[in-house]
Motif scaffolding. Structure first.
Motif, PDB file in Angstrom:
ATOM      1  N   GLU A 145       0.838  -1.199   0.000  1.00 55.13           N
ATOM      2  CA  GLU A 145       0.000   0.000   0.000  1.00 55.13           C
ATOM      3  C   GLU A 145       0.876   1.253   0.000  1.00 55.13           C
ATOM      4  N   LEU A 146       1.915   1.225   0.860  1.00 50.80           N
ATOM      5  CA  LEU A 146       2.768   2.408   0.988  1.00 50.80           C
ATOM      6  C   LEU A 146       3.538   2.669  -0.302  1.00 50.80           C
ATOM      7  N   ARG A 147       3.949   1.593  -0.959  1.00 52.93           N
ATOM      8  CA  ARG A 147       4.648   1.774  -2.237  1.00 52.93           C
ATOM      9  C   ARG A 147       3.777   2.534  -3.219  1.00 52.93           C
ATOM     10  N   ALA A 148       2.507   2.101  -3.285  1.00 54.95           N
ATOM     11  CA  ALA A 148       1.566   2.752  -4.208  1.00 54.95           C
ATOM     12  C   ALA A 148       1.361   4.206  -3.783  1.00 54.95           C
ATOM     13  N   TYR A 149       1.258   4.442  -2.469  1.00 55.15           N
ATOM     14  CA  TYR A 149       1.035   5.785  -1.936  1.00 55.15           C
ATOM     15  C   TYR A 149       2.194   6.698  -2.313  1.00 55.15           C
ATOM     16  N   VAL A 150       3.414   6.200  -2.099  1.00 58.84           N
ATOM     17  CA  VAL A 150       4.604   7.014  -2.332  1.00 58.84           C
ATOM     18  C   VAL A 150       4.751   7.327  -3.814  1.00 58.84           C
ATOM     19  N   ALA A 151       4.332   6.390  -4.665  1.00 58.02           N
ATOM     20  CA  ALA A 151       4.450   6.602  -6.105  1.00 58.02           C
ATOM     21  C   ALA A 151       3.537   7.747  -6.545  1.00 58.02           C
ATOM     22  N   ALA A 152       2.364   7.897  -5.924  1.00 54.07           N
ATOM     23  CA  ALA A 152       1.451   8.975  -6.286  1.00 54.07           C
ATOM     24  C   ALA A 152       0.787   9.505  -5.024  1.00 54.07           C
ATOM     25  N   PRO A 153       1.487  10.352  -4.240  1.00 53.38           N
ATOM     26  CA  PRO A 153       0.912  10.800  -2.972  1.00 53.38           C
ATOM     27  C   PRO A 153      -0.240  11.791  -3.189  1.00 53.38           C
ATOM     28  N   PRO A 154      -1.356  11.608  -2.486  1.00 52.25           N
ATOM     29  CA  PRO A 154      -2.487  12.518  -2.623  1.00 52.25           C
ATOM     30  C   PRO A 154      -2.209  13.868  -1.955  1.00 52.25           C
ATOM     31  N   GLU A 155      -2.853  14.911  -2.474  1.00 54.00           N
ATOM     32  CA  GLU A 155      -2.710  16.242  -1.882  1.00 54.00           C
ATOM     33  C   GLU A 155      -3.498  16.283  -0.564  1.00 54.00           C
ATOM     34  N   GLY A 156      -3.190  17.242   0.284  1.00 56.90           N
ATOM     35  CA  GLY A 156      -3.988  17.440   1.488  1.00 56.90           C
ATOM     36  C   GLY A 156      -3.544  16.599   2.676  1.00 56.90           C
TER      37      GLY A 156
ATOM     38  N   VAL B 146      18.103  -3.559   8.483  1.00 58.73           N
ATOM     39  CA  VAL B 146      17.717  -4.148   7.194  1.00 58.73           C
ATOM     40  C   VAL B 146      16.225  -4.421   7.080  1.00 58.73           C
ATOM     41  N   LYS B 147      15.536  -4.445   8.233  1.00 56.61           N
ATOM     42  CA  LYS B 147      14.093  -4.714   8.162  1.00 56.61           C
ATOM     43  C   LYS B 147      13.391  -3.568   7.450  1.00 56.61           C
ATOM     44  N   GLY B 148      12.598  -3.900   6.454  1.00 55.53           N
ATOM     45  CA  GLY B 148      11.867  -2.871   5.724  1.00 55.53           C
ATOM     46  C   GLY B 148      12.738  -2.046   4.809  1.00 55.53           C
ATOM     47  N   LYS B 149      13.928  -2.569   4.490  1.00 52.62           N
ATOM     48  CA  LYS B 149      14.868  -1.790   3.700  1.00 52.62           C
ATOM     49  C   LYS B 149      14.370  -1.581   2.266  1.00 52.62           C
ATOM     50  N   ALA B 150      13.660  -2.593   1.747  1.00 50.73           N
ATOM     51  CA  ALA B 150      13.173  -2.484   0.366  1.00 50.73           C
ATOM     52  C   ALA B 150      12.248  -1.275   0.238  1.00 50.73           C
ATOM     53  N   LEU B 151      11.362  -1.099   1.226  1.00 53.02           N
ATOM     54  CA  LEU B 151      10.423   0.029   1.201  1.00 53.02           C
ATOM     55  C   LEU B 151      11.186   1.345   1.320  1.00 53.02           C
ATOM     56  N   VAL B 152      12.166   1.382   2.241  1.00 52.15           N
ATOM     57  CA  VAL B 152      12.955   2.599   2.429  1.00 52.15           C
ATOM     58  C   VAL B 152      13.638   2.983   1.122  1.00 52.15           C
ATOM     59  N   ASP B 153      14.208   1.978   0.438  1.00 50.60           N
ATOM     60  CA  ASP B 153      14.881   2.263  -0.832  1.00 50.60           C
ATOM     61  C   ASP B 153      13.910   2.803  -1.862  1.00 50.60           C
ATOM     62  N   ALA B 154      12.685   2.241  -1.866  1.00 51.93           N
ATOM     63  CA  ALA B 154      11.677   2.707  -2.816  1.00 51.93           C
ATOM     64  C   ALA B 154      11.334   4.164  -2.537  1.00 51.93           C
ATOM     65  N   VAL B 155      11.224   4.526  -1.239  1.00 45.44           N
ATOM     66  CA  VAL B 155      10.895   5.913  -0.895  1.00 45.44           C
ATOM     67  C   VAL B 155      12.034   6.838  -1.302  1.00 45.44           C
ATOM     68  N   ARG B 156      13.267   6.387  -1.037  1.00 43.33           N
ATOM     69  CA  ARG B 156      14.425   7.208  -1.428  1.00 43.33           C
ATOM     70  C   ARG B 156      14.391   7.484  -2.925  1.00 43.33           C
ATOM     71  N   LYS B 157      14.042   6.462  -3.707  1.00 44.47           N
ATOM     72  CA  LYS B 157      14.029   6.584  -5.165  1.00 44.47           C
ATOM     73  C   LYS B 157      12.984   7.582  -5.616  1.00 44.47           C
ATOM     74  N   SER B 158      11.892   7.707  -4.842  1.00 43.70           N
ATOM     75  CA  SER B 158      10.790   8.576  -5.260  1.00 43.70           C
ATOM     76  C   SER B 158      11.142  10.048  -5.086  1.00 43.70           C
ATOM     77  N   LYS B 159      12.347  10.343  -4.622  1.00 45.33           N
ATOM     78  CA  LYS B 159      12.816  11.724  -4.472  1.00 45.33           C
ATOM     79  C   LYS B 159      12.115  12.456  -3.331  1.00 45.33           C
ATOM     80  N   ALA B 160      11.434  11.749  -2.472  1.00 44.25           N
ATOM     81  CA  ALA B 160      10.846  12.389  -1.303  1.00 44.25           C
ATOM     82  C   ALA B 160      11.978  12.833  -0.384  1.00 44.25           C
TER      83      ALA B 160
END
Lengths: 322, 402
Positions: A84-95, A106-120
């Motif tokens: 869910e969070l991956r999808a959210y980070v890819a297109a975050p809603p306004e507001g 290392v736990k949850g590292k894949a998600l962290v890397d995905a967020v880093r990639k999204s330029k957040a």
């Protein structure tokens, strides 16, 4: 009043230092409040979080106020939530402003890397390991409060309460609140006299540098503040090992090259080189034997681990002096 | 007469232990006789000194074939013809898959009380095949004190058809209370000629290689086979044997210690790592953990248990590896001492005779004895949990001096 900038739609706060993470989160929350005084803050933990909850909270509210969603313990998120969070980070809603808090590791590292990639925006909360980093932290704390602390006073404060960053920050704010003018060493000593938090490595350094009285004193401090005898002895072994290996390298070699050859940091090489004066190869050998004996005594071979450590310190001192 | 070519059936792999084979074979015959008597109800046990008993303690140096002996005995007990080595009872008992043969061993550091209680409950069952319920404890020396105490009652008075076979390196490795409840058999270190012969016969190893491996392994059959068939193992041993020749300075001694521990660690990781990865995959599949699915609530807890088990196993493998290297080193100094004493015995490291002679010439017999002590002290230290690297460093430093 002109509303200030809202926080980013998604922010990642990551790193092992809890105090810094908490500060980053409260900074974002106050930024949101400055922007919109009615902003609503939802603090969640990823432990046991059901899928869809974050998306539901992020839906625009009837009155259009800003929602800040803080998700802690990101490493514990179930696969569904991660999805869910991956999808959210890819297109975050306004507001809504989503703050993802990850404790490092290392736990949850894949998600962290995905967020880093999204330029957040990413706020790194690295652990402060070295003494100079902690001294800089103390000075920054005082500067934030528009106060000044002398370098030697900052170093004394780190010696006294430097093991836990939160405790260090509290000590800083106490000194800021209670004193006027520049904080010097005398002030720090008045507040924290007689208290020293020593690690095994500080004990080992003192022993290896021939300051056996200091080493014995620091050992007592270390044990009193909860350090186990086993890692203290391991620090002796590590220190002597580095000493022996660095001592065996040609003197003309550059520290960086030596560090690469030996597989240790150049900081360690420089430290060991500084400690080498006064040591003979035989003395190092005798000390290693003494420390190995102490290890056996600590791990059940003897009755008193503290005595075994003190004996090792004395033996190291005797070997160095011979 | 070389026993390994003549000993038939299930006893074939028990190298150089003729006396033990004789005793166990008689016991198996007595056991079979007892079965047939109780089957035909011809009255009480009338055999004079019964060769069979309900609890055995097999001791012997590592690699002498303690567990081989135990399994062979188990097979002989289960086999209708006393250990033919050909029937399915023999095959399954030797492979530890027989329904009435329970083999308890551990690849971690100890056998805990929970495992011991499971064994006790298993031991009280009636044998499914109608012969004997055989409980083999291969690592009786690794029973924790609590675990050993849990077994006491079951070993002292098992149900009539239960037989306990405990294996340990020496009698001192098991509690006196366990020892006193067992009949004790001591295996000897098999002679190198017998080990070499079995390598040639069973594994098809070239005789020269078999002779080298048997000598280098100092009577440890499993190790001999590994050395004879695995080139990597031979290379690693070769590296270890260079250690006594590279102890010029303290820094060199520390580096050599680091290398030895690192090699043993790598060896261990290689050995258990592949298996561990495989196990983790299997468990994940069994728990339904994978991409795109919701992770079951207790999956990570179960994976954690497995991970802990694997970590313990890796620690054990690493220690075993270091221990092997230390035994090889002790063998080197034993050779040096043999040369210094002018003893006309075969060297363990015959192929290094030049190096051995040179070391012997440049040191005293007294120094050699002290070095052997240093190696053995390192083994003892690691055994009581001293950090392996530190113990080996203290050893190399001691090897260097004097």
């Amino acid at each position: 009043m002109m509303a200030s900038e809202p926080p980013a739609l998604v922010t990642l706060v990551t790193g092992p230092e809890e105090l810094l993470r908490d500060r980053a989160v409260s900074h974002i929350v106050s930024q949101a409040r400055r922007h919109d005084a009615t902003a609503e803050v939802q603090k969640l933990s990823a432990v046991g979080l059901e899928q869809g909850r974050i998306t539901a909270l992020a839906n625009p509210s009837l009155f259009g106020e800003l929602t800040v969603i803080v998700v802690g313990d990101l490493g514990e998120a179930a696969d569904g939530v991660v999805h869910e969070l991956r999808a959210y980070v890819a297109a975050p809603p306004e507001g809504a402003a989503l703050v993802l808090v990850h404790g490092g590791g290392v736990k949850g590292k894949a998600l962290v890397d995905a967020v880093r990639k999204s330029k957040a925006p990413v706020i790194e909360c690295k652990a402060l390991k070295w003494e100079n980093e902690k001294i800089a932290f103390v000075q920054a704390e005082f500067a934030r409060a528009k106060h000044t602390i002398r370098p030697d006073a900052a170093s004394a404060l780190v010696d006294a309460v430097g093991n836990d960053l939160r405790e260090l920050a509290n000590a800083c704010s106490q000194l800021v609140a209670d004193t006027d003018g520049v904080v010097d060493r005398a002030v720090v000593e008045r507040y924290h006299a007689g208290r020293v938090e020593a690690s095994g490595f500080r004990v080992a350094d003192a022993a290896i540098e021939g300051r056996s009285a200091d080493a014995l004193r620091l050992l007592r401090h270390a044990l009193a503040t909860g350090v186990d005898p086993v890692p203290v002895n391991a620090a002796f072994a590590a220190g002597l090992r580095t000493l022996a290996r660095v001592g065996g390298m040609p003197r003309t070699m550059k520290p960086d090259d030596m560090a690469r050859d030996l597989g240790i940091s150049s900081f360690q090489v420089r430290k060991a080189r500084g400690q080498l004066g006064g040591w003979s190869a035989e003395a190092v050998a005798a000390s290693i034997t003494a420390v190995a004996h102490a290890d056996e005594q600590i791990k059940g071979g003897g009755t008193d681990p503290v005595y075994a450590l003190e004996r090792a310190i004395v033996a190291i001192a005797a070997a160095r002096a011979s | 007469m070389t026993a390994d070519t003549e000993t038939p059936g299930v006893w074939a792999d028990l190298v150089g232990q003729e006396r033990i084979v004789e005793i166990l074979r008689e016991a198996a015959e007595a056991a079979a006789a007892r079965l047939s008597r109780s089957g035909s109800h011809t009255g009480p046990d009338v055999a004079p000194a019964d060769a069979m008993t309900h609890a055995w303690l097999l001791t012997g140096p590592p690699g002498s074939g303690r567990s081989t002996a135990a399994r062979a005995f188990a097979a002989a007990l289960q086999c209708p013809s006393g250990g033919c080595g050909k029937c399915s009872a023999c095959h399954t008992a030797l492979a530890a898959t027989h329904a009435d043969v329970e083999v308890a061993n551990t690849r971690t550091l100890s056998i805990g009380v929970a495992d011991a209680r499971a064994l006790v409950s298993r031991a009280s069952r009636h044998p499914a095949g109608g012969r004997w319920q055989v409980m083999v404890v291969e690592d009786a020396d690794r029973l924790t004190e609590q675990a050993a105490n849990a077994l006491l009652k079951a070993i002292e008075e098992p149900t009539p058809r239960t037989v306990w076979l405990l294996c340990a390196p020496a009698v001192d490795d098991v509690l006196p209370t366990i020892r006193s409840r067992c009949r004790h058999l001591s295996l000897r270190t098999p002679p190198t000629t017998a080990v070499a012969a079995v390598l040639v016969r069973r594994d098809g190893v070239d005789p020269a290689m078999a002779a080298f491996a048997a000598r280098a392994a100092q009577g440890h059959i499993g190790r001999a086979r590994r050395l004879a068939t695995d080139e990597q193992a031979r290379l690693r041993r070769h590296d270890v044997m260079q250690l006594p020749l590279s102890l010029g300075r303290v820094s060199a001694a520390i580096t050599a210690a680091g290398d030895l521990v690192k090699a043993a660690t790598e060896d261990a990781t290689e050995e258990v790592g592949a298996l561990a990865a495989h196990e983790t995959e299997d468990m994940k599949r069994a728990l339904g953990v994978g991409a795109g699915t919701r992770q079951p609530g207790n999956a990570s807890a179960q994976l954690k248990v497995l991970e802990d088990e694997q970590k313990k196993r890796a620690t054990r493998a690493k220690r075993d590896g270091i221990d092997r290297a230390l035994i090889d080193l002790a063998g080197f100094y034993r050779d040096v001492l043999a040369v210094q004493a002018g003893a006309a015995v075969e060297l363990v490291n015959e192929e290094m005779r030049d190096a051995v002679t040179s070391v012997a010439r440049h040191s005293s017999a007294e120094g050699t004895l002290r070095r052997i002590d240093a190696v053995l002290a390192a083994r003892a230290a690691i055994d009581v949990n001293v950090a392996p690297l530190l113990a080996v460093e203290a050893m190399t430093v001691a090897l260097m001096s004097g």
